[in-house]
Design an enzyme around this catalytic site. Structure first.
Site, PDB file in Angstrom:
ATOM      1  N   HIS A 270       0.766  -1.102  -0.041  1.00 42.03           N
ATOM      2  CA  HIS A 270      -0.113   0.033  -0.088  1.00 42.03           C
ATOM      3  C   HIS A 270       0.883   1.337  -0.091  1.00 42.03           C
ATOM      4  CE1 HIS A 270      -4.025   1.787   0.338  1.00 42.03           C
ATOM      5  NE2 HIS A 270      -3.393   2.673   1.340  1.00 42.03           N
TER       6      HIS A 270
ATOM      7  N   ARG B 134      -8.380  14.947   1.899  1.00 45.05           N
ATOM      8  CA  ARG B 134      -7.193  15.519   2.677  1.00 45.05           C
ATOM      9  C   ARG B 134      -5.847  15.814   1.368  1.00 45.05           C
ATOM     10  NH1 ARG B 134      -8.801  12.408   6.605  1.00 45.05           N
ATOM     11  NH2 ARG B 134      -6.775  10.920   6.293  1.00 45.05           N
TER      12      ARG B 134
ATOM     13  N   HIS C 139     -10.236   2.242  -0.733  1.00 42.12           N
ATOM     14  CA  HIS C 139     -10.465   1.848   0.633  1.00 42.12           C
ATOM     15  C   HIS C 139     -11.251   0.650   0.738  1.00 42.12           C
ATOM     16  CE1 HIS C 139     -10.084   4.050   4.788  1.00 42.12           C
ATOM     17  NE2 HIS C 139      -8.557   4.142   4.139  1.00 42.12           N
TER      18      HIS C 139
ATOM     19  N   GLY D  28      -2.582   8.489  -8.818  1.00 39.42           N
ATOM     20  CA  GLY D  28      -3.338   7.323  -8.837  1.00 39.42           C
ATOM     21  C   GLY D  28      -2.924   6.359  -7.493  1.00 39.42           C
TER      22      GLY D  28
ATOM     23  N   ASP E  74      -0.581  15.102   4.350  1.00 43.86           N
ATOM     24  CA  ASP E  74      -1.698  14.578   5.400  1.00 43.86           C
ATOM     25  C   ASP E  74      -1.221  13.291   5.894  1.00 43.86           C
ATOM     26  OD1 ASP E  74      -3.722  11.998   4.119  1.00 43.86           O
ATOM     27  OD2 ASP E  74      -2.326  12.964   2.689  1.00 43.86           O
TER      28      ASP E  74
ATOM     29  N   HIS F  39     -10.446  -2.669   1.467  1.00 43.01           N
ATOM     30  CA  HIS F  39     -10.409  -3.796   2.508  1.00 43.01           C
ATOM     31  C   HIS F  39     -10.817  -3.294   3.826  1.00 43.01           C
ATOM     32  CE1 HIS F  39      -7.592  -5.933   0.112  1.00 43.01           C
ATOM     33  NE2 HIS F  39      -7.241  -6.895   1.226  1.00 43.01           N
TER      34      HIS F  39
ATOM     35  N   SER G 239      -3.952  -0.996  -5.625  1.00 40.30           N
ATOM     36  CA  SER G 239      -4.754  -1.856  -4.469  1.00 40.30           C
ATOM     37  C   SER G 239      -4.523  -3.461  -4.901  1.00 40.30           C
ATOM     38  CB  SER G 239      -6.205  -1.391  -4.301  1.00 40.30           C
ATOM     39  OG  SER G 239      -6.605  -2.307  -3.370  1.00 40.30           O
TER      40      SER G 239
ATOM     41  N   GLU H  77      -3.720   5.333  12.320  1.00 42.86           N
ATOM     42  CA  GLU H  77      -4.209   5.883  11.085  1.00 42.86           C
ATOM     43  C   GLU H  77      -5.416   6.785  11.474  1.00 42.86           C
ATOM     44  OE1 GLU H  77      -4.569   3.047   7.898  1.00 42.86           O
ATOM     45  OE2 GLU H  77      -2.671   2.744   8.077  1.00 42.86           O
TER      46      GLU H  77
ATOM     47  N   GLN I  72      -7.832   9.793  11.960  1.00 40.10           N
ATOM     48  CA  GLN I  72      -8.185  10.374  10.761  1.00 40.10           C
ATOM     49  C   GLN I  72      -7.886  12.045  10.837  1.00 40.10           C
ATOM     50  OE1 GLN I  72      -9.326   9.092   7.308  1.00 40.10           O
ATOM     51  NE2 GLN I  72      -7.831   7.902   8.528  1.00 40.10           N
TER      52      GLN I  72
END
Length: 718
Positions: free
Chosen positions: A47, A114, A93, A525, A266, A95, A528, A310, A312
């Protein structure tokens, strides 16, 4: 709390192979601490590192006179004239959304927003591309409900219009849905902010919401297949707060006006770790962090948890120390945290301290730009046999099979949960082709679309990749926009399987050829991979998000068909039924090859549409469902019947490319046919009017078909 011992099981649970762990040992010359293991795990997973894909991503065309910033930053930036730029990106997003649909989708929207405002752009539009399993699968209803609510809940509260997207269903997504989120914003070209740190001894500042334990290990989770331990991964899903994000955006954009920002990033995947490492690496600097200064919302958080959280709505910036007071005042005003948590250093080090104790001391450059890179073995997808069967079906029955499927039924149940009018600049809502948003305070507009046909990509990755770009090009063209650039979201299964890697390579080659030919470079881009459950992968799904410019709103091709309009077909008659929507929905078959994409024809026909926009009253591209579905959708939107002068199955339902259905008043149709003489393949195919849908001799009331079209999606998903 004592750190756990580094064991083979612990290494494996962090997603590191034995070879990668050995490489880690060679880099640091000793056994890592628990926190260091977590940091390497986060930075070296698929990732964050793109270790299986970056060899091929480098082959994509990313430059052009319109491109200000290509891949490698938070988002791509493209010039739209008058000192303005559009900033945009698409990310997955997948999984998290399968594990926890509402929060997974919501935080996907938050993360992509973000990425845009981190660069100094105010978001003006959002889209999403959603792929689910069979409607009758036990989990599908929960996923659809949760994901759509999450997308709408976050975007609506934040205050950005959702103007387009797509929703599909297929058994291949039963164990792994896809949630691809897109956002775009507008920035002044002389006020763009980047993430590369500069200056030694500059303060590193934490901005936004407090850090919690949600999302710890999320990036690593997103780089692995699912199995029967899926429920154990729920704590790795982040929790979003759109109202905090709205304040964070306003505070960040206000902060940027003070001159205090040297660089900014971010906190997305891998949180504090990835943001600090990327800023340092891009600037050729080291970073020192003091974790006791990190704002925390939970007690007794460890260094490992803080580095990998993680949570937010957080940002990291390098600050001009002379303007600290002005910068701090902005965040106090917006009731957000502003904390100096470290500094840039000259040495190539990532030094992490917690209460005076060294928790990590690593060579920073080895974590990012020199992460592992693999040339995975791959095999080319076998060439599919051409589809030669002669399909016979009553054309109204064929149309009914399409519009009663949730794949092709009207999706208003979805988009009516999204606010598409907030900010008051939306010109075209979802459901009518590309979304269109006025550039505030100007006569310009931007058009947005996302496209891919996974059946095509599975049958022929090269042509399927080309087709995704070509369809995006046509969708933008059909509303009068000049395509500018693209973002890609490459959703595939396990790249360690040569056949899956072959799909990825083929799609990249097709995408690359198409964006070069159509002048739509890839500027941003996301990849995944490992979208599999118990070894069963998804359909290869390289989603293409594209942006086009309309230099004056008067040039928009829009509106609805009217009684007496002439239907014109630009391009070849339909012939290709392999992998078609009709074959899939009416015959339950997925046979044959993908349709070939003639990029010269795409460019030629696209130019013809734009050059003659003043004569075209309504236009739509012809894609899934062929001419029949395109004509019906125009008729349904206007409540006006349509009669096409053919009942031939291939002509009506063939999915040959580079084609448009144009509707014009008779005088415009005559002028358009004259303009096409000797220049383009254009002919009359029927008329709009009355209250029936007629294909050759077959006919049915429009009202009944529209009833099916409008109700089928909600029926399918409950």
């Amino acid at each position: 709390m004592q750190d756990p011992a580094i064991t083979e099981d612990l290494i494996a649970s962090h997603g590191l192979s034995a070879d990668e762990y050995q490489r880690l040992l060679e880099i640091i010359g000793r056994e890592p601490t628990f926190t260091e293991l977590g940091i390497f795990s986060a930075m070296w997973n698929e990732h964050c590192s793109y270790k299986s894909s970056k060899k091929w991503l480098r082959t994509l065309p990313t430059e052009g006179p319109q491109v200000i910033c290509g891949p490698g930053e938070n988002a791509g930036i493209v010039d739209i004239g008058d000192g303005q730029a559009v900033v945009f990106k698409m990310e997955s997003h997948n999984h998290p959304s399968y594990i926890e649909p509402y929060q997974g989708a919501a935080t996907g929207v938050g993360g992509i927003l973000r990425d845009v405002f981190t660069m100094g752009a105010r978001p003006i539009a959002a889209m999403n591309s959603l792929s689910f399993g069979e409607p009758g699968h036990p989990k599908t209803r929960q996923l659809v409900s949760g994901v759509v609510a999450g997308v709408g809940g976050y975007g609506n509260c934040f205050g950005v219009p959702t103007v387009g997207g797509e929703v599909r269903f297929h058994p291949a997504y039963n164990g792994n849905c896809l949630v691809n989120a897109f956002a775009a914003g507008i920035a002044d070209t002389d006020k763009i902010f980047y993430s590369a740190a500069s200056g030694i001894g500059m303060p590193v500042v934490y901005l936004g919401a407090k850090t919690g334990r949600d999302g710890v290990g999320g990036a690593t989770m997103a780089s692995a297949e699912f199995d029967d331990t899926i429920e154990e991964k729920r704590p790795t899903v982040q929790v979003g707060d759109p109202f905090t994000e709205k304040r964070l955006m306003e505070a960040t954009l206000e902060l940027m006006q003070t001159g205090a920002v040297i660089s900014i990033q971010d906190m997305g995947a891998a949180g504090l770790t990835c943001s600090a490492v990327e800023m340092g690496d891009k600037g050729g600097l080291g970073v020192k962090l003091n974790l006791e200064d990190v704002p925390q919302r939970e007690e007794n958080m460890t260094a490992y948890e803080m580095m990998l959280s993680e949570s937010q709505e957080r940002m990291l910036m390098v600050l001009n120390p002379e303007l600290e007071a002005e910068a701090r005042a902005v965040f106090v005003k917006w009731d957000l945290d502003f904390a100096i948590v470290g500094e840039t250093i000259e040495e190539d080090r990532f030094l992490i301290l917690h209460n005076g104790e060294v928790k990590a001391d690593l060579p920073l450059s080895k974590l990012s730009s020199t992460a592992p890179e693999y040339d995975r073995p791959w095999v080319e997808t076998p060439k599919a046999a051409p589809f030669k069967d002669k399909l016979e079906i009553d054309p109204i029955e064929g149309l009914s099979a399409l519009i009663s499927s949730p794949n092709y039924a009207r999706k208003h149940w979805v988009w009516e949960q999204y606010d598409s009018q907030v900010m008051a600049d939306t010109i075209r809502n979802p459901g009518a082709g590309s979304g269109i948003v006025r550039v505030h305070g100007t006569d310009k507009a931007l058009a947005f679309t996302s496209d891919v046909t996974p059946r095509y990509v599975k049958a022929n990755p090269f042509e399927g990749g080309k087709q995704a770009v070509a369809e995006a090009y046509r969708n933008l063209t059909a509303c009068g926009a000049t395509p500018l650039a693209t973002t890609d979201n490459m959703n595939f299964g396990n790249p360690e399987k040569p056949e899956i890697m072959g799909q990825f390579v083929g799609a990249i080659k097709g995408i690359g050829e198409a964006v070069a030919a159509l002048d739509m470079p890839i500027v941003s881009g996301n990849v995944s991979l490992y979208n599999e459950t118990d070894g069963t992968g998804i359909l290869p799904t390289p989603t293409i998000g594209a942006v086009g410019l309309i230099d004056h709103v008067d040039r928009i091709i829009g509106g609805k068909v009217q009684d007496g309009y002439v239907a014109l077909l630009l391009g070849d008659d339909g012939a290709h039924l392999g992998q078609s929507a009709l074959l899939c929905e009416a015959f339950d078959r997925e046979d044959g090859d993908a349709p070939a994409v003639d990029l010269d024809a795409e460019k030629w026909n696209g130019d013809f549409v734009r050059n003659n926009h003043a004569l075209i009253d309504v236009c739509t591209d012809i894609a899934d469902g062929g001419l029949a579905l395109a004509a019906f959708e125009l008729a349904d939107a206007a409540g006006v019947g349509v009669a096409l002068n053919t009942s031939d199955t291939a002509v009506l339902f063939g999915e040959d490319q580079a084609r448009y259905l144009i509707a014009c008043a008779p005088t415009n149709a005559k002028a358009l046919l004259q303009a096409a003489d000797g220049v383009a393949q254009l002919h009359e195919i029927g008329t709009f009017g009355g209250d029936s849908v007629t294909f050759g001799e077959a006919s049915a009331p429009l009202q009944g078909l529209s009833g099916t079209f409008h109700s089928a999606f909600a029926k399918a998903v409950g």
